[in-house]
Design a protein around this motif. Structure first.
Motif, mmCIF file in Angstrom:
data_model
loop_
_atom_site.group_PDB
_atom_site.id
_atom_site.type_symbol
_atom_site.label_atom_id
_atom_site.label_comp_id
_atom_site.label_asym_id
_atom_site.label_seq_id
_atom_site.Cartn_x
_atom_site.Cartn_y
_atom_site.Cartn_z
ATOM 1 N N SER A 227 20.536 -0.329 14.741
ATOM 2 C CA SER A 227 21.097 -1.017 15.896
ATOM 3 C C SER A 227 21.123 -0.094 17.103
ATOM 4 N N SER A 228 20.703 -0.624 18.218
ATOM 5 C CA SER A 228 20.793 0.133 19.464
ATOM 6 C C SER A 228 21.676 -0.662 20.411
ATOM 7 N N LYS A 229 22.946 -0.651 20.111
ATOM 8 C CA LYS A 229 23.923 -1.408 20.889
ATOM 9 C C LYS A 229 23.936 -0.925 22.326
ATOM 10 N N MET A 230 24.078 -1.882 23.220
ATOM 11 C CA MET A 230 24.190 -1.572 24.636
ATOM 12 C C MET A 230 25.679 -1.454 24.958
ATOM 13 N N THR A 231 26.090 -0.265 25.256
ATOM 14 C CA THR A 231 27.478 -0.069 25.636
ATOM 15 C C THR A 231 27.613 -0.287 27.143
ATOM 16 N N ALA A 232 28.837 -0.513 27.578
ATOM 17 C CA ALA A 232 29.085 -0.698 29.011
ATOM 18 C C ALA A 232 28.664 0.551 29.782
ATOM 19 N N LYS A 233 28.921 1.713 29.207
ATOM 20 C CA LYS A 233 28.561 2.972 29.865
ATOM 21 C C LYS A 233 27.045 3.087 30.017
ATOM 22 N N LYS A 234 26.305 2.735 28.953
ATOM 23 C CA LYS A 234 24.845 2.812 29.010
ATOM 24 C C LYS A 234 24.296 1.800 30.010
ATOM 25 N N ARG A 235 24.862 0.595 30.026
ATOM 26 C CA ARG A 235 24.404 -0.444 30.955
ATOM 27 C C ARG A 235 24.618 -0.010 32.403
#
Length: 88
Positions: free
Chosen positions: A13-21
């Motif tokens: 899984s490569s979840k998109m975190t708020a920080k990464k977004r």
């Protein structure tokens, strides 16, 4: 299930975190002005096409399709596979 010959496959899984977004440049989105539909990976580009076809306006659909074609020419958009310039 030991010995059954079946292995459990777990997708990475490569979840998109708020920080990464937030750290992505505007150019990494299908609709940069609203920072909608991230296109930072081929998988997210395909997902953006699916989501915009379900929920996007006509102009958003066109904008996301153009962005995906430009960024990932090998992805089929709208049933048509695009070619790279200069290749036949």
């Amino acid at each position: 299930m030991e010995g059954s010959g079946r292995e459990k496959v777990v997708a990475k899984s490569s979840k998109m975190t708020a920080k990464k977004r937030r750290s992505l440049p505007k150019s990494s989105f299908g609709v940069p002005s609203k920072r909608k539909y991230p296109l930072d990976t081929p998988g997210r580009a395909r997902n953006a096409l699916a989501r915009v076809s379900q929920h996007g306006s006509s102009s958003e659909k066109a904008q996301v399709r153009r962005a995906v074609r430009r960024r990932y020419p090998s992805i089929t958009v709208g049933g048509k596979r695009t070619r790279r310039k200069g290749k036949h």
